[in-house]
Design a protein around this motif. Structure first.
Motif, PDB file in Angstrom:
ATOM      1  N   MET B   1     -19.062 -10.778 -14.158  1.00  0.00           N
ATOM      2  CA  MET B   1     -19.070 -12.310 -14.100  1.00  0.00           C
ATOM      3  C   MET B   1     -19.844 -12.736 -12.974  1.00  0.00           C
ATOM      4  N   GLY B   2     -19.732 -12.093 -11.739  1.00  0.00           N
ATOM      5  CA  GLY B   2     -20.450 -12.255 -10.529  1.00  0.00           C
ATOM      6  C   GLY B   2     -19.939 -13.335  -9.797  1.00  0.00           C
ATOM      7  N   ASP B   3     -18.555 -13.732  -9.853  1.00  0.00           N
ATOM      8  CA  ASP B   3     -18.212 -14.820  -9.270  1.00  0.00           C
ATOM      9  C   ASP B   3     -17.624 -14.475  -7.917  1.00  0.00           C
ATOM     10  N   SER B   4     -18.548 -14.478  -6.956  1.00  0.00           N
ATOM     11  CA  SER B   4     -18.380 -13.764  -5.657  1.00  0.00           C
ATOM     12  C   SER B   4     -17.215 -14.668  -4.932  1.00  0.00           C
ATOM     13  N   SER B   5     -16.890 -15.976  -5.151  1.00  0.00           N
ATOM     14  CA  SER B   5     -15.863 -16.493  -4.663  1.00  0.00           C
ATOM     15  C   SER B   5     -14.287 -15.985  -4.718  1.00  0.00           C
ATOM     16  N   MET B   6     -14.354 -15.378  -6.194  1.00  0.00           N
ATOM     17  CA  MET B   6     -12.980 -14.862  -6.365  1.00  0.00           C
ATOM     18  C   MET B   6     -12.967 -13.543  -5.586  1.00  0.00           C
ATOM     19  N   LYS B   7     -14.127 -12.926  -5.456  1.00  0.00           N
ATOM     20  CA  LYS B   7     -14.150 -11.448  -4.655  1.00  0.00           C
ATOM     21  C   LYS B   7     -13.625 -11.715  -3.326  1.00  0.00           C
ATOM     22  N   ASP B   8     -14.276 -12.886  -2.772  1.00  0.00           N
ATOM     23  CA  ASP B   8     -13.756 -13.104  -1.222  1.00  0.00           C
ATOM     24  C   ASP B   8     -12.230 -13.680  -0.983  1.00  0.00           C
ATOM     25  N   ARG B   9     -11.627 -14.047  -2.171  1.00  0.00           N
ATOM     26  CA  ARG B   9     -10.149 -14.131  -2.338  1.00  0.00           C
ATOM     27  C   ARG B   9      -9.455 -12.992  -2.802  1.00  0.00           C
ATOM     28  N   SER B  10     -10.309 -12.074  -3.112  1.00  0.00           N
ATOM     29  CA  SER B  10      -9.433 -10.635  -3.423  1.00  0.00           C
ATOM     30  C   SER B  10      -8.947 -10.091  -2.310  1.00  0.00           C
ATOM     31  N   LEU B  11      -7.700  -9.564  -2.303  1.00  0.00           N
ATOM     32  CA  LEU B  11      -7.134  -8.975  -1.224  1.00  0.00           C
ATOM     33  C   LEU B  11      -7.177  -7.496  -1.254  1.00  0.00           C
ATOM     34  N   PHE B  12      -8.051  -6.939  -2.392  1.00  0.00           N
ATOM     35  CA  PHE B  12      -8.357  -5.663  -2.129  1.00  0.00           C
ATOM     36  C   PHE B  12      -9.926  -5.638  -1.947  1.00  0.00           C
ATOM     37  N   ARG B  13     -10.214  -4.772  -0.823  1.00  0.00           N
ATOM     38  CA  ARG B  13     -11.594  -4.515  -0.332  1.00  0.00           C
ATOM     39  C   ARG B  13     -12.041  -3.012  -0.357  1.00  0.00           C
ATOM     40  N   GLU B  14     -13.079  -2.762  -0.752  1.00  0.00           N
ATOM     41  CA  GLU B  14     -13.583  -1.388  -0.991  1.00  0.00           C
ATOM     42  C   GLU B  14     -13.574  -0.600   0.413  1.00  0.00           C
ATOM     43  N   GLU B  15     -13.845  -1.334   1.520  1.00  0.00           N
ATOM     44  CA  GLU B  15     -13.786  -0.797   2.886  1.00  0.00           C
ATOM     45  C   GLU B  15     -12.576  -0.408   3.215  1.00  0.00           C
ATOM     46  N   LEU B  16     -11.431  -0.932   2.466  1.00  0.00           N
ATOM     47  CA  LEU B  16      -9.985  -0.623   2.850  1.00  0.00           C
ATOM     48  C   LEU B  16      -9.251   0.250   1.824  1.00  0.00           C
ATOM     49  N   ILE B  17     -10.157   1.026   1.258  1.00  0.00           N
ATOM     50  CA  ILE B  17      -9.580   2.116   0.294  1.00  0.00           C
ATOM     51  C   ILE B  17      -9.920   3.469   0.898  1.00  0.00           C
ATOM     52  N   PHE B  18      -8.693   4.255   1.149  1.00  0.00           N
ATOM     53  CA  PHE B  18      -9.009   5.582   2.027  1.00  0.00           C
ATOM     54  C   PHE B  18      -8.414   6.654   1.085  1.00  0.00           C
ATOM     55  N   LEU B  19      -9.364   7.648   0.826  1.00  0.00           N
ATOM     56  CA  LEU B  19      -8.940   8.587  -0.345  1.00  0.00           C
ATOM     57  C   LEU B  19      -9.004  10.081   0.413  1.00  0.00           C
ATOM     58  N   ASP B  20      -8.010  10.742  -0.002  1.00  0.00           N
ATOM     59  CA  ASP B  20      -8.108  12.054   0.016  1.00  0.00           C
ATOM     60  C   ASP B  20      -7.900  12.701   1.393  1.00  0.00           C
ATOM     61  N   ILE B  21      -7.428  11.783   2.425  1.00  0.00           N
ATOM     62  CA  ILE B  21      -7.428  12.476   3.771  1.00  0.00           C
ATOM     63  C   ILE B  21      -5.770  13.045   4.076  1.00  0.00           C
ATOM     64  N   PRO B  22      -5.884  14.014   4.631  1.00  0.00           N
ATOM     65  CA  PRO B  22      -4.783  14.960   4.904  1.00  0.00           C
ATOM     66  C   PRO B  22      -3.888  14.090   5.668  1.00  0.00           C
ATOM     67  N   PHE B  23      -2.384  13.868   5.481  1.00  0.00           N
ATOM     68  CA  PHE B  23      -1.354  13.381   6.422  1.00  0.00           C
ATOM     69  C   PHE B  23      -0.245  14.118   6.338  1.00  0.00           C
ATOM     70  N   ARG B  24       0.417  14.322   7.436  1.00  0.00           N
ATOM     71  CA  ARG B  24       1.691  15.038   7.212  1.00  0.00           C
ATOM     72  C   ARG B  24       2.849  14.295   7.296  1.00  0.00           C
ATOM     73  N   THR B  25       2.597  12.843   7.922  1.00  0.00           N
ATOM     74  CA  THR B  25       3.885  12.090   8.042  1.00  0.00           C
ATOM     75  C   THR B  25       3.289  10.661   7.732  1.00  0.00           C
ATOM     76  N   SER B  26       4.551   9.958   7.605  1.00  0.00           N
ATOM     77  CA  SER B  26       4.154   8.219   7.252  1.00  0.00           C
ATOM     78  C   SER B  26       3.433   7.590   8.594  1.00  0.00           C
ATOM     79  N   SER B  27       3.769   8.308   9.697  1.00  0.00           N
ATOM     80  CA  SER B  27       3.212   7.541  10.958  1.00  0.00           C
ATOM     81  C   SER B  27       1.813   7.794  10.806  1.00  0.00           C
ATOM     82  N   GLU B  28       1.352   9.171  10.495  1.00  0.00           N
ATOM     83  CA  GLU B  28      -0.090   9.447  10.581  1.00  0.00           C
ATOM     84  C   GLU B  28      -0.905   8.455   9.637  1.00  0.00           C
ATOM     85  N   VAL B  29       0.004   8.367   8.335  1.00  0.00           N
ATOM     86  CA  VAL B  29      -0.785   7.348   7.338  1.00  0.00           C
ATOM     87  C   VAL B  29      -1.008   5.800   8.198  1.00  0.00           C
ATOM     88  N   LEU B  30       0.012   5.415   8.787  1.00  0.00           N
ATOM     89  CA  LEU B  30      -0.072   4.277   9.320  1.00  0.00           C
ATOM     90  C   LEU B  30      -0.797   3.913  10.522  1.00  0.00           C
TER      91      LEU B  30
END
Lengths: 93, 163
Positions: B1-30
């Motif tokens: 639909m290309g509504d960029s203002s809707m994307k701006d209001r989205s809480l989800f961002r591609e730059e904030l998706i982190f995949l397949d990194i090894p972590f042993r504890t919740s602290s490491e994740v955070l």
């Protein structure tokens, strides 16, 4: 009017989500005489005296003197119906 | 639909998706997520310490049929720009279950919440929770090859908030 409270650390994310959900579920079941509020755990004592149930999302630290409902059930769906029925029963009495 | 203002209001961002990194504890994740969030201008100094402290005191692990998730968060004062960051660790990470003292869950997906009091943001969290409750897209998150695929799944959630 019955009042149910949900409390977590700053009353923003989890407790508001649950309060909103519970309010909607009760409305769907035709239970209208209820207010479900998200409050900050730090001020919970002031709300307890006017509440008819406490929906917990953090481990309770004491007996609050009013019915305790498992708030996490509304996030996971596990046991949700049982906890909801408890609230319906309280609302209808 | 290309509504960029809707994307701006989205809480989800591609730059904030982190995949397949090894972590042993919740602290490491955070630690990892907080460093990225700080670097990218979403949170203030002190966020990492606050979110870890809160997780210890008020754990956020949630069990669902397909797999367990966690929704760590902290006070709104640390949030500069609202967000929901997604971490899919390489293997399950132990988090304590919400409202328990020591029930440990192996968590497959962590949503770090950066919400302030906005009504839209509560709706976003609700939509996220409902998605997991209903088992929609859950499998998709585990199988998504990259951040872009995750964003497509998250769009489904984002759209349901508009209703």
């Amino acid at each position: 009017m019955k009042r149910f409270i949900v409390a977590c650390n700053n009353g923003v994310a989890t407790s508001q989500t649950i309060a909103s959900k519970v309010q909607n579920l009760l409305k769907e079941r035709g239970v209208k005489n209820v207010v479900v509020e998200a409050v900050d755990i730090k001020s919970i004592d002031t709300y307890l005296s006017r509440a008819h149930a406490y929906i917990a999302v953090i481990a309770p630290s004491k007996d609050y003197g009013i019915p305790l409902i498992d708030g996490v059930s509304f996030l996971t769906g596990m046991n949700q119906e049982v906890e909801l029925q408890k609230l319906i029963d309280i609302a209808k009495n | 639909m290309g509504d960029s203002s809707m994307k701006d209001r989205s809480l989800f961002r591609e730059e904030l998706i982190f995949l397949d990194i090894p972590f042993r504890t919740s602290s490491e994740v955070l630690d990892y997520a907080s460093a990225e969030l700080l670097k990218l201008g979403y949170v203030r100094e002190g966020f990492n310490k606050a979110v870890k402290l809160r997780e210890k005191k008020y754990p956020t692990g949630l069990p669902y049929a397909l797999y367990n998730i966690a929704i760590p968060h902290t006070d709104p004062e640390y949030i500069i720009k609202p967000f929901i960051a997604v971490v899919r660790p390489a293997a399950e990470v132990p988090f304590v279950q919400m409202a328990t003292a020591d029930t440990v869950l192996g968590v497959k997906l962590i949503f770090v919440l950066g919400l302030n009091k906005g009504e839209d943001q509560i709706k976003a969290l609700q939509a996220l929770i409902e998605t997991f409750l209903e088992g929609k897209v859950s499998q998709g998150f585990l199988l998504a090859k990259d951040a872009k695929e995750c964003m497509d799944l998250l769009d489904v959630i984002q759209k349901s908030i508009r209703d």
